[in-house]
Design a protein around this motif. Sequence first.
Motif, mmCIF file in Angstrom:
data_model
loop_
_atom_site.group_PDB
_atom_site.id
_atom_site.type_symbol
_atom_site.label_atom_id
_atom_site.label_comp_id
_atom_site.label_asym_id
_atom_site.label_seq_id
_atom_site.Cartn_x
_atom_site.Cartn_y
_atom_site.Cartn_z
ATOM 1 N N HIS A 151 52.604 35.080 38.580
ATOM 2 C CA HIS A 151 52.914 36.378 39.169
ATOM 3 C C HIS A 151 51.711 37.005 39.873
ATOM 4 O O HIS A 151 51.889 37.770 40.826
ATOM 5 C CB HIS A 151 53.407 37.348 38.089
ATOM 6 N N PHE A 152 50.495 36.715 39.393
ATOM 7 C CA PHE A 152 49.336 37.395 39.979
ATOM 8 C C PHE A 152 48.305 36.447 40.589
ATOM 9 O O PHE A 152 47.335 36.897 41.181
ATOM 10 C CB PHE A 152 48.657 38.308 38.948
ATOM 11 N N ARG A 153 48.538 35.139 40.467
ATOM 12 C CA ARG A 153 47.534 34.205 40.996
ATOM 13 C C ARG A 153 47.322 34.398 42.495
ATOM 14 O O ARG A 153 46.187 34.360 42.989
ATOM 15 C CB ARG A 153 47.963 32.765 40.708
ATOM 16 N N SER A 154 48.394 34.636 43.238
ATOM 17 C CA SER A 154 48.268 34.796 44.690
ATOM 18 C C SER A 154 47.528 36.071 45.067
ATOM 19 O O SER A 154 47.012 36.201 46.186
ATOM 20 C CB SER A 154 49.651 34.797 45.352
ATOM 21 N N ALA A 155 47.461 37.036 44.135
ATOM 22 C CA ALA A 155 46.749 38.284 44.412
ATOM 23 C C ALA A 155 45.241 38.137 44.255
ATOM 24 O O ALA A 155 44.486 39.045 44.628
ATOM 25 C CB ALA A 155 47.251 39.386 43.470
ATOM 26 N N LEU A 156 44.804 37.003 43.729
ATOM 27 C CA LEU A 156 43.371 36.781 43.521
ATOM 28 C C LEU A 156 42.774 36.210 44.800
ATOM 29 O O LEU A 156 42.624 35.008 44.968
ATOM 30 C CB LEU A 156 43.157 35.833 42.332
ATOM 31 N N GLU A 157 42.441 37.101 45.716
ATOM 32 C CA GLU A 157 41.968 36.711 47.041
ATOM 33 C C GLU A 157 40.669 35.916 46.951
ATOM 34 O O GLU A 157 39.777 36.241 46.188
ATOM 35 C CB GLU A 157 41.743 37.968 47.889
ATOM 36 N N SER A 158 40.590 34.883 47.743
ATOM 37 C CA SER A 158 39.416 34.018 47.732
ATOM 38 C C SER A 158 38.153 34.793 48.110
ATOM 39 O O SER A 158 38.132 35.516 49.112
ATOM 40 C CB SER A 158 39.613 32.855 48.704
ATOM 41 N N ASP A 159 37.122 34.650 47.292
ATOM 42 C CA ASP A 159 35.791 35.213 47.552
ATOM 43 C C ASP A 159 35.749 36.744 47.544
ATOM 44 O O ASP A 159 34.742 37.327 47.955
ATOM 45 C CB ASP A 159 35.233 34.709 48.891
ATOM 46 N N ALA A 160 36.819 37.420 47.093
ATOM 47 C CA ALA A 160 36.778 38.880 47.023
ATOM 48 C C ALA A 160 35.794 39.307 45.939
ATOM 49 O O ALA A 160 35.758 38.742 44.836
ATOM 50 C CB ALA A 160 38.170 39.433 46.714
ATOM 51 N N ALA A 161 34.996 40.318 46.222
ATOM 52 C CA ALA A 161 33.959 40.746 45.286
ATOM 53 C C ALA A 161 34.544 41.232 43.965
ATOM 54 O O ALA A 161 33.941 41.041 42.901
ATOM 55 C CB ALA A 161 33.110 41.838 45.930
ATOM 56 N N TRP A 162 35.738 41.855 44.005
ATOM 57 C CA TRP A 162 36.307 42.419 42.785
ATOM 58 C C TRP A 162 36.740 41.346 41.783
ATOM 59 O O TRP A 162 36.956 41.649 40.598
ATOM 60 C CB TRP A 162 37.469 43.353 43.099
ATOM 61 N N LEU A 163 36.859 40.093 42.216
ATOM 62 C CA LEU A 163 37.208 39.024 41.273
ATOM 63 C C LEU A 163 36.170 38.914 40.164
ATOM 64 O O LEU A 163 36.487 38.522 39.036
ATOM 65 C CB LEU A 163 37.320 37.686 42.000
ATOM 66 N N ARG A 164 34.930 39.274 40.458
ATOM 67 C CA ARG A 164 33.862 39.175 39.466
ATOM 68 C C ARG A 164 33.977 40.231 38.373
ATOM 69 O O ARG A 164 33.257 40.161 37.369
ATOM 70 C CB ARG A 164 32.498 39.276 40.155
ATOM 71 N N ARG A 165 34.871 41.201 38.580
ATOM 72 C CA ARG A 165 35.068 42.239 37.561
ATOM 73 C C ARG A 165 36.156 41.859 36.553
ATOM 74 O O ARG A 165 36.356 42.550 35.552
ATOM 75 C CB ARG A 165 35.429 43.559 38.242
ATOM 76 N N ILE A 166 36.869 40.751 36.784
ATOM 77 C CA ILE A 166 37.926 40.316 35.870
ATOM 78 C C ILE A 166 37.322 39.316 34.890
ATOM 79 O O ILE A 166 37.010 38.190 35.252
ATOM 80 C CB ILE A 166 39.105 39.678 36.623
ATOM 81 N N TRP A 167 37.186 39.721 33.653
ATOM 82 C CA TRP A 167 36.552 38.870 32.641
ATOM 83 C C TRP A 167 37.533 38.388 31.582
ATOM 84 O O TRP A 167 37.147 37.629 30.696
ATOM 85 C CB TRP A 167 35.403 39.623 31.975
ATOM 86 N N GLY A 168 38.773 38.858 31.648
ATOM 87 C CA GLY A 168 39.730 38.452 30.623
ATOM 88 C C GLY A 168 41.147 38.436 31.139
ATOM 89 O O GLY A 168 41.491 39.164 32.082
ATOM 90 N N VAL A 169 41.985 37.593 30.536
ATOM 91 C CA VAL A 169 43.405 37.504 30.865
ATOM 92 C C VAL A 169 44.200 37.363 29.565
ATOM 93 O O VAL A 169 43.825 36.593 28.670
ATOM 94 C CB VAL A 169 43.704 36.293 31.781
ATOM 95 N N ARG A 170 45.276 38.136 29.477
ATOM 96 C CA ARG A 170 46.249 37.980 28.392
ATOM 97 C C ARG A 170 47.617 37.880 29.057
ATOM 98 O O ARG A 170 48.301 38.886 29.250
ATOM 99 C CB ARG A 170 46.182 39.138 27.403
ATOM 100 N N ALA A 171 47.997 36.680 29.407
ATOM 101 C CA ALA A 171 49.210 36.454 30.203
ATOM 102 C C ALA A 171 50.438 36.281 29.317
ATOM 103 O O ALA A 171 50.351 35.963 28.126
ATOM 104 C CB ALA A 171 49.025 35.216 31.080
ATOM 105 N N ASN A 172 51.593 36.479 29.932
ATOM 106 C CA ASN A 172 52.861 36.185 29.273
ATOM 107 C C ASN A 172 53.143 34.691 29.296
ATOM 108 O O ASN A 172 52.736 33.981 30.222
ATOM 109 C CB ASN A 172 54.010 36.904 29.982
ATOM 110 N N ALA A 173 53.895 34.236 28.312
ATOM 111 C CA ALA A 173 54.342 32.847 28.301
ATOM 112 C C ALA A 173 55.470 32.629 29.301
ATOM 113 O O ALA A 173 55.622 31.544 29.856
ATOM 114 C CB ALA A 173 54.814 32.465 26.900
ATOM 115 N N SER A 174 56.252 33.672 29.519
ATOM 116 C CA SER A 174 57.458 33.585 30.338
ATOM 117 C C SER A 174 57.199 33.977 31.782
ATOM 118 O O SER A 174 56.344 34.821 32.070
ATOM 119 C CB SER A 174 58.530 34.505 29.752
#
Length: 317
Positions: free
Chosen positions: A232-255
């Motif tokens: 659902h959110f992988r496509s929102a993770l733009e390549s080389d965007a600076a804000w990607l470095r602020r994401i340090w954790g993921v708690r995803a759904n199984a479904s």
Amino acid sequence: MRALHRNRLPQIDGTQLLTDAGLETTLIFLEELDLPCFASYPLLGNSDGRQTLKSYFERHLAIAADYGTGFLLEAPTWRASRDWGAQLGHSPDDLARFNKRAIELLAEVRREAASVSPLVISGNIGPRGDGYQPDTAMSADEAQAFHAEQIGWFLDTEADMVSAFTISTVNEGVGIVRAAAEVGMPVVLSYTTETDGRLPDGTPLGEAFQRTDMLTGGAAAYFMVNCAHPDHFRSALESDAAWLRRIWGVRANASRLSHAELDEAEELDPGNPAELGRDYAQLKRILPNLRVYGGCCGTDHRHIEAMADCCCQCQAA
């Protein structure tokens, strides 16, 4: 006893931490417990409930011990705030006791888990309303005033930090970060997304992180994403965007179901643990600072073990 890591969170220094899975969905669907309002904190009110919670965390800690990682213990307090507590007949004084008991339980778990280190304790905060239905009317100031109460309950405990999950608007996220920063409590903020990678109010994920940092002076320790499948959110993770470095954790759904579909589901959709583990390995390649791995709706200890197997083998003994 005092907080061990409040002055410096181990994950900030690069330590990989596992955390737990979907607590409420595990208790409701797998252990067949009745949790009105999706609230697990009332279990703290009796010895059987406390033992249920303790056993749940111990199952996850065994995985961290096997893989040689640290662990982030999240308090079962996602619904233990004033508005949700009122629906369950609990006064603010009752809720203060429940929040403190939650941290006391995790502190006991930490003292007994000699084979896992470091162990970080987090006071868990949920949205004021339904995380799937954004409260677009609440201002950042209103959110700050509301969430400051629960954050205050954690201050005089062994909680090392607070984490806010399933937040669906920037205003609420900003208010939470400001409330924690005002009292010097490290805070982690996790937004949720719909199937299009946007927050439930329509805000693009990257924009939400950027606006939150801009409006709080970058006060959050880091950001997370939760309660959405990686698809659902992988496509929102733009390549080389600076804000990607602020994401340090993921708690995803199984479904892969949407929030609306999950709301109506009468059976648990556990997805495929091995596949979810591989999804996390892909996210790790995208997110340069990803180091906290856990689950949300539909996940259990099997999913956490799959994440550890795909992402944490380098730390195994």
